[in-house]
Design a protein around this motif. Sequence first.
Motif, PDB file in Angstrom:
ATOM      1  N   VAL A 142       0.834  -1.204   0.000  1.00  9.51           N
ATOM      2  CA  VAL A 142       0.000   0.000   0.000  1.00  9.51           C
ATOM      3  C   VAL A 142       0.868   1.254   0.000  1.00  9.51           C
ATOM      4  O   VAL A 142       0.648   2.190  -0.781  1.00  9.51           O
ATOM      5  CB  VAL A 142      -0.953  -0.004   1.213  1.00  9.51           C
ATOM      6  CG1 VAL A 142      -1.542   1.392   1.447  1.00  9.51           C
ATOM      7  CG2 VAL A 142      -2.077  -1.008   1.006  1.00  9.51           C
ATOM      8  N   LEU A 143       1.880   1.285   0.858  1.00  8.27           N
ATOM      9  CA  LEU A 143       2.764   2.450   0.906  1.00  8.27           C
ATOM     10  C   LEU A 143       3.506   2.632  -0.410  1.00  8.27           C
ATOM     11  O   LEU A 143       3.686   3.765  -0.887  1.00  8.27           O
ATOM     12  CB  LEU A 143       3.759   2.305   2.065  1.00  8.27           C
ATOM     13  CG  LEU A 143       3.157   2.363   3.471  1.00  8.27           C
ATOM     14  CD1 LEU A 143       4.225   2.078   4.522  1.00  8.27           C
ATOM     15  CD2 LEU A 143       2.505   3.717   3.736  1.00  8.27           C
ATOM     16  N   GLU A 144       3.928   1.532  -1.020  1.00  9.03           N
ATOM     17  CA  GLU A 144       4.634   1.628  -2.298  1.00  9.03           C
ATOM     18  C   GLU A 144       3.722   2.165  -3.386  1.00  9.03           C
ATOM     19  O   GLU A 144       4.134   3.023  -4.189  1.00  9.03           O
ATOM     20  CB  GLU A 144       5.189   0.267  -2.707  1.00  9.03           C
ATOM     21  CG  GLU A 144       5.975   0.309  -4.016  1.00  9.03           C
ATOM     22  CD  GLU A 144       6.674  -1.002  -4.316  1.00  9.03           C
ATOM     23  OE1 GLU A 144       6.409  -1.561  -5.407  1.00  9.03           O
ATOM     24  OE2 GLU A 144       7.473  -1.437  -3.475  1.00  9.03           O
ATOM     25  N   LEU A 145       2.482   1.686  -3.444  1.00 14.10           N
ATOM     26  CA  LEU A 145       1.535   2.182  -4.447  1.00 14.10           C
ATOM     27  C   LEU A 145       1.295   3.681  -4.277  1.00 14.10           C
ATOM     28  O   LEU A 145       1.321   4.444  -5.249  1.00 14.10           O
ATOM     29  CB  LEU A 145       0.205   1.431  -4.347  1.00 14.10           C
ATOM     30  CG  LEU A 145       0.181  -0.009  -4.841  1.00 14.10           C
ATOM     31  CD1 LEU A 145      -1.152  -0.672  -4.496  1.00 14.10           C
ATOM     32  CD2 LEU A 145       0.411  -0.072  -6.350  1.00 14.10           C
ATOM     33  N   LEU A 146       1.077   4.103  -3.046  1.00 10.05           N
ATOM     34  CA  LEU A 146       0.836   5.522  -2.801  1.00 10.05           C
ATOM     35  C   LEU A 146       2.045   6.364  -3.169  1.00 10.05           C
ATOM     36  O   LEU A 146       1.915   7.450  -3.765  1.00 10.05           O
ATOM     37  CB  LEU A 146       0.482   5.734  -1.328  1.00 10.05           C
ATOM     38  CG  LEU A 146      -0.881   5.213  -0.872  1.00 10.05           C
ATOM     39  CD1 LEU A 146      -1.011   5.319   0.648  1.00 10.05           C
ATOM     40  CD2 LEU A 146      -2.015   5.976  -1.544  1.00 10.05           C
TER      41      LEU A 146
END
Length: 384
Positions: free
Chosen positions: A346-350
């Motif tokens: 999730v953090l990588e996508l954001l």
Amino acid sequence: MARAPVQDGRDPYRHLYLPFIRVEQFHGKARSILPRDVYGYFSSGATDEKSLKENQEAFGRLLLRWRCLRGVANVDLSTTVQGTSVSSPICVAPTAMQRTAHPDGEVAMGKSCAYSNTLMTLSTWATSSIEEVSDKAGGTSPRWFQLYVLKDRRITQRLVERAEKSGYKAIVLTIDLPRTGIRYADKRSGFKLPSHLVLANFLGLEEFATENDKRFATLSDFADSLFDISISWENLDWLKSITKLPIIAKGVMNAEDANEALRRGVSGIWVSNHGARQLDSTAATIEVLPEVVHAVNDRVEVYVDGGVRNGGDVLKALALGARAVFVGRPALWGLACNGEAGVSQVLELLNKELELSMALCGCPSVLDVPESIVVPAARYRSTL
């Protein structure tokens, strides 16, 4: 995006990633796998949930202005929060009882944040203790501790002292919850902390042994029995007297409260409506942000949470003056779906979305995002 070093140079989570390309896909999967009462607790808002919708929809009423030929071969997401370096302005907000979402709970959340070299905020109502998260999450990235002022000041002070001793870098005082809001999802389900879990920060304290007692119909009833409804601005003075850590005031939604918090000596202002879980029909946090930023006038850092679902939302918040943007539910959905790897993904996508949005808006650094790249959608629609 800069990250904490990995011994063999490879992403330890990569082989565990789900075939998702949007944060909302994690939400959909979490909804399908979490027990109904747990999902309802995390996803619901106050009363009619108007503000819950507004937190997200308000971002759609702001448009990004595309800028060209701005030299964006290198886009730098790194920044600092309270003087501590982080790889990105996307940080993790406190959410309660994370082991109801995944067995590894707050420890997994902490490990993912440490790997991504970003900031995690641990909730008072955590199901992993202050010390356990500090010991097991590892890494050099900062952690903050979110605090409620309880009727028993001795317990409150002990929590602060434990956080300071365990290396937490700031105390985030939640000022918007003298009592819990009306949450119909919890009333319908009678949500309680499952019997196999505990509020880990209060283990061994007799005052907290009655959470599952029948006289408390819901967890909200339990919380209301402990919170100090008489809390006032003077409590900030007391809190400053018992800790050397910077104090962040979380729950500020107007200029008046921002100025009062500054007068009391806080080190940061956190714009938040508690995930729209307290008072319905309040403004969206992104709409309140400019008012608070203007009032603060660079005296301290300003943070914001609420409704962020993609990197473009983060960029809008940065343009309107936020130093960092905190995500709660998106990180929680990642945790529910896939533990440490889910949060990391999730953090990588954001961050990938933020980096691309910055490049297309001509912003090579998060430390220099001009307000001019954000305009109200009505400005363009009125000319059609």
